[in-house]
Motif scaffolding. Sequence first.
Motif, mmCIF file in Angstrom:
data_model
loop_
_atom_site.group_PDB
_atom_site.id
_atom_site.type_symbol
_atom_site.label_atom_id
_atom_site.label_comp_id
_atom_site.label_asym_id
_atom_site.label_seq_id
_atom_site.Cartn_x
_atom_site.Cartn_y
_atom_site.Cartn_z
ATOM 1 N N LYS A 176 0.753 -1.133 0.358
ATOM 2 C CA LYS A 176 -0.078 -0.043 0.103
ATOM 3 C C LYS A 176 0.751 1.290 -0.056
ATOM 4 C CE LYS A 176 -3.083 -0.096 3.398
ATOM 5 N NZ LYS A 176 -3.342 -1.154 4.482
ATOM 6 N N LEU A 177 0.427 2.319 -0.635
ATOM 7 C CA LEU A 177 1.160 3.440 -0.715
ATOM 8 C C LEU A 177 1.106 4.113 0.630
ATOM 9 C CD1 LEU A 177 2.547 5.717 -2.520
ATOM 10 C CD2 LEU A 177 0.410 6.647 -2.884
ATOM 11 N N ALA A 178 2.069 4.510 1.353
ATOM 12 C CA ALA A 178 2.246 4.914 2.567
ATOM 13 C C ALA A 178 2.235 6.473 2.576
ATOM 14 C CB ALA A 178 3.597 4.513 3.296
ATOM 15 N N ASP A 179 1.567 7.067 3.433
ATOM 16 C CA ASP A 179 1.599 8.567 3.544
ATOM 17 C C ASP A 179 3.014 8.888 4.310
ATOM 18 O OD1 ASP A 179 -0.828 9.070 2.621
ATOM 19 O OD2 ASP A 179 -1.806 8.735 4.678
ATOM 20 N N VAL A 180 3.573 8.253 5.225
ATOM 21 C CA VAL A 180 4.584 8.398 5.917
ATOM 22 C C VAL A 180 5.520 7.257 6.147
ATOM 23 C CG1 VAL A 180 5.542 9.306 8.284
ATOM 24 C CG2 VAL A 180 3.336 10.124 7.223
ATOM 25 N N VAL A 181 6.490 7.251 5.982
ATOM 26 C CA VAL A 181 7.531 5.991 6.569
ATOM 27 C C VAL A 181 8.509 6.683 7.457
ATOM 28 C CG1 VAL A 181 7.141 4.553 4.538
ATOM 29 C CG2 VAL A 181 9.009 6.046 4.441
ATOM 30 N N THR A 182 8.858 5.847 8.371
ATOM 31 C CA THR A 182 9.924 6.016 9.314
ATOM 32 C C THR A 182 10.927 4.686 9.292
ATOM 33 O OG1 THR A 182 8.529 4.932 11.136
ATOM 34 C CG2 THR A 182 8.174 7.528 10.916
ATOM 35 N N TRP A 183 11.791 4.859 10.230
ATOM 36 C CA TRP A 183 12.759 3.467 10.506
ATOM 37 C C TRP A 183 12.253 2.263 10.548
ATOM 38 C CZ3 TRP A 183 17.453 3.530 9.381
ATOM 39 C CH2 TRP A 183 18.559 4.604 9.398
ATOM 40 N N LYS A 184 11.014 2.260 11.312
ATOM 41 C CA LYS A 184 10.242 0.871 11.539
ATOM 42 C C LYS A 184 9.956 0.286 10.015
ATOM 43 C CE LYS A 184 5.658 2.448 12.571
ATOM 44 N NZ LYS A 184 5.527 2.605 11.268
ATOM 45 N N ASP A 185 9.811 1.133 9.109
ATOM 46 C CA ASP A 185 9.302 0.230 7.738
ATOM 47 C C ASP A 185 10.304 0.079 6.862
ATOM 48 O OD1 ASP A 185 6.483 1.381 8.295
ATOM 49 O OD2 ASP A 185 7.111 3.222 7.972
ATOM 50 N N LEU A 186 11.567 0.164 7.070
ATOM 51 C CA LEU A 186 12.792 0.150 6.105
ATOM 52 C C LEU A 186 12.689 -1.380 5.551
ATOM 53 C CD1 LEU A 186 14.654 1.774 4.770
ATOM 54 C CD2 LEU A 186 16.445 1.008 6.481
ATOM 55 N N ASP A 187 12.670 -2.493 6.387
ATOM 56 C CA ASP A 187 12.962 -3.820 6.186
ATOM 57 C C ASP A 187 11.693 -4.190 5.049
ATOM 58 O OD1 ASP A 187 15.155 -3.859 7.340
ATOM 59 O OD2 ASP A 187 14.047 -4.944 8.925
ATOM 60 N N LYS A 188 10.671 -3.539 4.890
ATOM 61 C CA LYS A 188 9.517 -3.760 4.019
ATOM 62 C C LYS A 188 9.660 -3.165 2.503
ATOM 63 C CE LYS A 188 6.605 -3.740 7.916
ATOM 64 N NZ LYS A 188 5.548 -2.952 8.725
ATOM 65 N N ILE A 189 10.566 -2.516 2.456
ATOM 66 C CA ILE A 189 10.871 -1.581 0.971
ATOM 67 C C ILE A 189 11.894 -2.201 0.126
ATOM 68 C CG2 ILE A 189 11.484 0.567 0.043
ATOM 69 C CD1 ILE A 189 10.674 1.621 2.750
ATOM 70 N N GLY A 190 11.631 -2.599 -1.175
ATOM 71 C CA GLY A 190 12.270 -3.321 -2.046
ATOM 72 C C GLY A 190 13.384 -2.360 -2.784
ATOM 73 N N PHE A 191 14.196 -2.673 -3.872
ATOM 74 C CA PHE A 191 15.142 -2.053 -4.545
ATOM 75 C C PHE A 191 14.673 -1.458 -5.762
ATOM 76 C CE2 PHE A 191 16.966 -4.723 -1.541
ATOM 77 C CZ PHE A 191 17.804 -3.997 -0.782
ATOM 78 N N SER A 192 14.949 -1.801 -6.882
ATOM 79 C CA SER A 192 14.696 -1.216 -8.176
ATOM 80 C C SER A 192 14.030 -2.063 -9.106
ATOM 81 C CB SER A 192 15.806 -0.325 -8.735
ATOM 82 O OG SER A 192 15.426 0.240 -9.765
ATOM 83 N N LYS A 193 13.557 -1.591 -10.121
ATOM 84 C CA LYS A 193 13.124 -2.502 -11.484
ATOM 85 C C LYS A 193 14.070 -2.696 -12.352
ATOM 86 C CE LYS A 193 9.364 -0.240 -12.744
ATOM 87 N NZ LYS A 193 8.394 0.486 -12.257
ATOM 88 N N GLY A 194 14.672 -1.687 -12.660
ATOM 89 C CA GLY A 194 15.762 -1.594 -13.758
ATOM 90 C C GLY A 194 17.018 -2.009 -13.176
ATOM 91 N N VAL A 195 18.153 -1.475 -14.131
ATOM 92 C CA VAL A 195 19.589 -1.464 -13.876
ATOM 93 C C VAL A 195 20.020 -0.479 -12.785
ATOM 94 C CG1 VAL A 195 21.966 -1.479 -14.635
ATOM 95 C CG2 VAL A 195 20.207 -2.444 -16.051
ATOM 96 N N ASP A 196 20.293 -0.815 -11.454
ATOM 97 C CA ASP A 196 20.638 0.185 -10.533
ATOM 98 C C ASP A 196 21.685 -0.135 -9.851
ATOM 99 O OD1 ASP A 196 18.734 2.875 -9.073
ATOM 100 O OD2 ASP A 196 20.202 1.713 -7.890
ATOM 101 N N VAL A 197 22.699 0.783 -9.729
ATOM 102 C CA VAL A 197 24.111 0.349 -8.880
ATOM 103 C C VAL A 197 23.920 1.069 -7.710
ATOM 104 C CG1 VAL A 197 25.147 -0.357 -11.014
ATOM 105 C CG2 VAL A 197 25.511 2.046 -10.168
ATOM 106 N N THR A 198 22.994 1.726 -7.331
ATOM 107 C CA THR A 198 23.191 2.573 -6.042
ATOM 108 C C THR A 198 21.864 2.263 -5.015
ATOM 109 O OG1 THR A 198 21.845 4.598 -7.369
ATOM 110 C CG2 THR A 198 24.274 4.526 -7.051
#
Length: 239
Positions: A176-198
């Motif tokens: 779900k689109l979050a209105d606010v994220v804080t430290w406690k949400d970090l582990d639930k977030i993914g990386f990128s769809k394309g080529v990303d080195v950062t």
Amino acid sequence: MIVVKIGGSAITDKKGFKIVKIDSIERVAKDIAEVRPRKLILVHGVGSFGHPFVVKYRLKEEKNLEGVVRAHMSCKELNAMICEAMLMYGLKPFPVHPLLTFKLRGGKITFDIDIFEKALEEGFIPVTHGDMVYDVEDRFFKVLSGDDITLKLAKAFKAEKIGFATDVEGVYVDGKLADVVTWKDLDKIGFSKGVDVTGGMRSKVEKILRSGVNARIFSISKFKGFLSCEEVGTLVKSD
Ligand SMILES: Nc1ncnc2c1ncn2[C@@H]1O[C@H](COP(=O)(O)OP(=O)(O)OP(=O)(O)O)[C@@H](O)[C@H]1O
Ligand SMILES: C=C(C)CCOP(=O)(O)O
């Protein structure tokens, strides 16, 4: 002061090689021209104009001077397209290339603030970007992400508004689109769809939290809303 980054996902196709989304770039230029913020620094990611070179020339593993220059030249090409679009809308962009103006010392960023201050005083909008940058400690060229540059500039200029425009509406947590994220949400977030080195979205959120500022991550289609102080996308809240 507003410091905002337009992400490589929003202005290029990160699944391809050097594919620009020119409509998005022109739209951003138009939005800036319509809102005319008093003090603005624009940072851009390099997407498929930068990341594929880092992979091809193994720039994170090896010192490859040809690769460094080719990556840098390609980042500059994208920067020139953005500056061109801004000029077309009557804006005064001032390109700043980090390879020449930023340095790393054991990974820690230093830069020439004077260039930005003088450009702003003259009425320019500095336009800088992710790039290859020299680390004077280990004498190695490293990838410096536009995300890091944005946060560094935002802190140096005590920006009252910091934003990251990208190709999604904001940060999704548990689908779900979050209105606010804080430290406690970090582990639930993914990386990128394309080529990303950062590091993609996860690392973007983590960097914002680590730097101790509050910043919005939002869709590039809401760029004008962001400039006009609307509460677009997701607020990454570190305080
Ligand atoms: N939980 C999530 N919420 C939102 N986006 C996510 C999430 N997990 C992964 N992503 C991906 O992160 C991507 C955005 O991160 P990315 O680093 O590519 O952004 P960018 O800043 O636009 O790119 P660049 O680093 O090239 O400037 C989105 O395209 C999305 O697919
Ligand atoms: C890939 C290079 C050279 C810079 C990356 O910057 P970003 O696109 O802002 O992550």
